[in-house]
Design a protein around this motif. Structure first.
Motif, PDB file in Angstrom:
ATOM      1  N   THR A  76      29.196  11.387   2.445  1.00 19.16           N
ATOM      2  CA  THR A  76      27.766  11.148   1.372  1.00 19.16           C
ATOM      3  C   THR A  76      28.213  11.830  -0.020  1.00 19.16           C
ATOM      4  N   PHE A  77      28.493  13.367   0.130  1.00 20.43           N
ATOM      5  CA  PHE A  77      28.638  13.903  -1.308  1.00 20.43           C
ATOM      6  C   PHE A  77      30.150  14.790  -1.198  1.00 20.43           C
ATOM      7  N   ASN A  78      30.780  14.698  -2.274  1.00 15.96           N
ATOM      8  CA  ASN A  78      31.386  16.069  -2.584  1.00 15.96           C
ATOM      9  C   ASN A  78      30.744  17.175  -3.303  1.00 15.96           C
ATOM     10  N   GLU A  79      30.698  18.145  -2.664  1.00 16.52           N
ATOM     11  CA  GLU A  79      30.352  19.560  -3.352  1.00 16.52           C
ATOM     12  C   GLU A  79      29.144  19.442  -3.955  1.00 16.52           C
ATOM     13  N   PRO A  80      28.067  19.054  -3.150  1.00 12.58           N
ATOM     14  CA  PRO A  80      26.780  18.570  -3.792  1.00 12.58           C
ATOM     15  C   PRO A  80      26.059  20.026  -4.586  1.00 12.58           C
ATOM     16  N   LEU A  81      26.579  21.310  -3.989  1.00 13.23           N
ATOM     17  CA  LEU A  81      26.062  22.403  -4.907  1.00 13.23           C
ATOM     18  C   LEU A  81      26.701  22.185  -6.351  1.00 13.23           C
ATOM     19  N   GLY A  82      27.588  21.897  -6.812  1.00 15.95           N
ATOM     20  CA  GLY A  82      28.376  21.658  -7.909  1.00 15.95           C
ATOM     21  C   GLY A  82      27.297  21.070  -9.211  1.00 15.95           C
ATOM     22  N   PRO A  83      27.138  19.895  -9.018  1.00 16.07           N
ATOM     23  CA  PRO A  83      25.909  19.375 -10.000  1.00 16.07           C
ATOM     24  C   PRO A  83      24.623  20.243 -10.218  1.00 16.07           C
ATOM     25  N   ILE A  84      24.236  21.032  -9.218  1.00 18.61           N
ATOM     26  CA  ILE A  84      23.157  21.885  -9.162  1.00 18.61           C
ATOM     27  C   ILE A  84      23.245  22.738 -10.042  1.00 18.61           C
ATOM     28  N   GLY A 119      25.978  23.190 -12.201  1.00 13.84           N
ATOM     29  CA  GLY A 119      26.478  22.881 -13.530  1.00 13.84           C
ATOM     30  C   GLY A 119      25.166  22.309 -14.291  1.00 13.84           C
ATOM     31  N   SER A 120      24.211  21.503 -13.619  1.00 18.64           N
ATOM     32  CA  SER A 120      23.233  21.003 -14.572  1.00 18.64           C
ATOM     33  C   SER A 120      22.074  21.638 -14.664  1.00 18.64           C
ATOM     34  N   TYR A 121      21.794  22.511 -13.943  1.00 14.58           N
ATOM     35  CA  TYR A 121      20.542  23.421 -13.919  1.00 14.58           C
ATOM     36  C   TYR A 121      20.570  24.896 -14.137  1.00 14.58           C
ATOM     37  N   LEU A 122      21.933  25.633 -13.823  1.00  9.01           N
ATOM     38  CA  LEU A 122      21.981  26.900 -13.696  1.00  9.01           C
ATOM     39  C   LEU A 122      23.155  27.674 -14.704  1.00  9.01           C
ATOM     40  N   GLU A 123      24.084  26.599 -14.685  1.00 10.24           N
ATOM     41  CA  GLU A 123      25.431  27.343 -15.524  1.00 10.24           C
ATOM     42  C   GLU A 123      26.125  26.596 -16.596  1.00 10.24           C
ATOM     43  N   ASP A 124      25.365  25.640 -17.113  1.00  3.89           N
ATOM     44  CA  ASP A 124      25.687  24.681 -18.284  1.00  3.89           C
ATOM     45  C   ASP A 124      27.090  24.285 -18.382  1.00  3.89           C
ATOM     46  N   PHE A 125      27.664  23.704 -16.995  1.00  4.84           N
ATOM     47  CA  PHE A 125      28.932  22.885 -17.348  1.00  4.84           C
ATOM     48  C   PHE A 125      28.625  21.458 -16.586  1.00  4.84           C
ATOM     49  N   HIS A 126      27.557  21.096 -16.540  1.00  3.46           N
ATOM     50  CA  HIS A 126      27.284  19.488 -16.254  1.00  3.46           C
ATOM     51  C   HIS A 126      26.181  19.008 -16.987  1.00  3.46           C
ATOM     52  N   TYR A 127      26.106  17.728 -17.593  1.00 10.98           N
ATOM     53  CA  TYR A 127      25.095  17.145 -18.015  1.00 10.98           C
ATOM     54  C   TYR A 127      23.997  16.984 -17.220  1.00 10.98           C
ATOM     55  N   PRO A 128      22.824  17.163 -17.454  1.00  6.02           N
ATOM     56  CA  PRO A 128      22.335  17.272 -18.904  1.00  6.02           C
ATOM     57  C   PRO A 128      22.215  18.799 -19.390  1.00  6.02           C
ATOM     58  N   ASN A 129      22.740  19.660 -18.712  1.00  2.00           N
ATOM     59  CA  ASN A 129      22.911  21.008 -19.361  1.00  2.00           C
ATOM     60  C   ASN A 129      21.529  21.736 -19.451  1.00  2.00           C
ATOM     61  N   LEU A 130      20.925  21.888 -18.477  1.00  2.00           N
ATOM     62  CA  LEU A 130      19.389  22.527 -18.475  1.00  2.00           C
ATOM     63  C   LEU A 130      19.471  23.899 -17.803  1.00  2.00           C
ATOM     64  N   ILE A 131      18.594  24.598 -18.150  1.00  4.43           N
ATOM     65  CA  ILE A 131      18.515  25.938 -17.287  1.00  4.43           C
ATOM     66  C   ILE A 131      17.091  26.010 -16.783  1.00  4.43           C
ATOM     67  N   TRP A 141      42.608  13.844 -14.426  1.00  4.58           N
ATOM     68  CA  TRP A 141      41.313  14.625 -15.326  1.00  4.58           C
ATOM     69  C   TRP A 141      40.464  15.585 -14.479  1.00  4.58           C
ATOM     70  N   SER A 142      40.235  16.516 -15.203  1.00  2.00           N
ATOM     71  CA  SER A 142      39.382  17.495 -14.354  1.00  2.00           C
ATOM     72  C   SER A 142      38.297  17.901 -15.219  1.00  2.00           C
ATOM     73  N   TRP A 143      37.429  16.978 -15.524  1.00  2.00           N
ATOM     74  CA  TRP A 143      36.056  17.317 -16.176  1.00  2.00           C
ATOM     75  C   TRP A 143      36.253  17.944 -17.429  1.00  2.00           C
ATOM     76  N   ILE A 144      35.332  19.148 -17.789  1.00  2.00           N
ATOM     77  CA  ILE A 144      35.459  19.404 -19.293  1.00  2.00           C
ATOM     78  C   ILE A 144      37.002  20.099 -19.336  1.00  2.00           C
ATOM     79  N   ASN A 145      37.513  20.623 -18.337  1.00  2.00           N
ATOM     80  CA  ASN A 145      38.888  21.004 -18.285  1.00  2.00           C
ATOM     81  C   ASN A 145      40.011  20.023 -18.803  1.00  2.00           C
TER      82      ASN A 145
END
Length: 471
Positions: free
Chosen positions: A166-174, A176-188, A423-427
């Motif tokens: 169903t998902f790969n690493e579902p923790l990652g977008p959480i 990156g997007s809401y706690l650590e600023d490495f996924h769009y939309p870059n919220l805290i 291709w490895s995301w922002i890296n």
């Protein structure tokens, strides 16, 4: 030193993994804008060398060549992801794209003909941007759109796929997007992240519910990035810090997706700080009744923590780090390029945790690997990368995986990250992980020394290893 042949179970899955956004390229099939394409358009300077995902490994045009390379590097299985944005190119919903269906059917057919089992993952960080505008994983509407996408994939590709995820690493977008600023939309914003996490878990359960209606012989599960958590010491304060870190980063997804229940201690903690998401009893029932049938384990490094040494700023955003600090263990061995600790025994500890606390569910190592920068330094006169460091890394981790299997862990395979440098995301292409090197301007593929090793490993279903230190 004692050398021993470490042999793996019959029909062990040898392979690797990558994702649609990281490997396919945009192509001409039609594809909705993803959050990564949007983010690059808005902030290209956040991406290493300003390289986007428009071409990457150009797999969409070169998949037949790539399947041949899979065979030449010992693959009997391979994990892809199916692009939601390609399947539904308007905005992630609407009419399904017949060109996308044709592409994936051709790819999966080619893999099956070559004796390569298709492991199909449905979501690997690539939200259609217009669905992000509707709230992304914070939105029930997006959950329903995802389930429709998943159900379409089961119908269109169910005859070709060996196992579903169903998902790969579902923790990652959480994170990156809401706690650590490495996924769009870059919220805290932890509470919004908790809502997105809850609806991701609900989407997992609803997709499994839909899967069961198709009567397929395959299994469905989830791929989680898991790190065993170690306290700095046995001081009660350090032990407590490690327990809380483990709740946030491991049990938060593992428990509901595999057991169907959330850790009560985590619920109480979030309730105390007013960080619980909105939900209803029907949601909890759905999550309880539809859990993973198989589990992918992504392991790269351990997590080491200690009790906080200073007070939290009460005006700062609520974050997991309110309860612990990361611990840098003296003497740790590092992958200096990625900034990750190399701790081979962690893969054993992880597998034993799954055996002892999660019913020894059928599982496999779905990612493990070593990213290294400037690998052209290690090319010989023929242009082959002589990556002995990667071979050593694989062997050392596989030795502990072998030990876990010998002690009863229900581990069915090992997939490396990754097949061809992708291709490895922002890296972008800063670090290379592949068994096959990629010259980005020409798209020329060359099997590395590790790719030759991997073929021999797969053919012999094991390898010779000095076992004296395997404790």
């Amino acid at each position: 030193m004692t050398t021993q042949k470490l042999s793996f179970p019959e029909n062990f899955w040898w392979g690797s993994a990558w994702s649609a956004e990281q490997a396919e390229g945009r192509g001409e099939t039609g594809k909705a804008e993803t959050v990564w394409e949007r983010w690059y358009a808005e902030q290209p300077y956040r991406f290493y060398n300003r390289i986007d995902s428009s071409i990457t490994t150009d797999h969409i045009h070169r998949y037949k060549e790539d399947v041949k390379l899979m065979k030449e590097t010992g693959h009997n299985s391979f994990r892809v992801s199916i692009s939601w944005a390609r399947m539904f190119p308007e905005d992630g919903v609407g009419a399904v794209n017949p060109k996308a269906i044709a592409f994936y059917r051709d790819l999966f057919t080619e893999m099956n003909k070559a004796g390569i089992k298709v492991f199909a993952n449905l979501y690997h960080f690539d939200m259609p941007a217009k669905l992000q505008d509707k709230g992304g994983w914070e939105s029930r509407e997006v959950v329903n759109a995802y389930v429709h996408f998943a159900d379409t994939c089961f119908k269109e590709f169910g005859d070709l796929v060996f196992h579903w995820f169903t998902f790969n690493e579902p923790l990652g977008p959480i994170l990156g997007s809401y706690l650590e600023d490495f996924h769009y939309p870059n919220l805290i914003d932890f509470k919004r992240g908790a809502q997105a996490a809850f609806f991701t878990i609900l989407a997992h359960a609803k997709a499994i519910e839909a899967f069961k209606t198709h009567g397929l012989e395959s299994k469905i599960g989830v791929i989680l990035n898991l790190s065993p958590t170690f306290p700095r010491s046995q001081n009660p304060a350090d032990v407590k810090a490690a327990e809380i870190a483990d709740l946030f980063y491991t049990r938060s997804f593992l428990d509901p997706m595999v057991k169907g229940t959330f850790p009560s201690v985590l619920i109480d903690l979030l309730k105390t700080y007013d960080q619980l998401p909105d939900y209803c009893e029907e949601d909890l029932q759905t999550i309880h009744e539809h859990t993973a049938q198989i589990l992918g384990l992504n392991y790269y490094e351990p997590r080491r923590v200690k009790a906080r040494s200073c007070a939290v700023n009460p005006d700062s955003p609520f974050l997991p780090e309110w309860f612990f600090e990361n611990h840098i263990m003296p003497g740790r061995r590092m992958n200096e390029y990625r900034g990750w600790e190399i701790y081979e025994r962690g893969i054993y500890d992880l597998c034993m945790d799954i055996k002892e606390n999660y019913g020894n569910i059928e599982a496999f190592i779905s990612e493990n690997g070593m990213g290294v920068a400037n690998e052209e330094r290690f090319m010989d006169e023929t242009g082959q990368v002589i990556d002995d460091y990667r071979i050593e890394y694989i062997k050392d981790h596989l030795a502990y995986l072998w030990k876990a299997i010998e002690e009863g862990c229900n581990i069915k395979g090992y997939h490396l990250w990754t097949f061809i440098d992708c291709w490895s995301w922002i890296n972008s292409y800063k670090n290379r992980y592949g068994l096959v090197s990629l010259d980005l301007p020409t798209q020329r593929r060359t099997i590395k020394k590790s790719g030759e090793f991997y073929k021999k490993l797969s053919d012999e279903n094991g390898f010779e290893y000095e076992v004296d230190w395997l404790v």
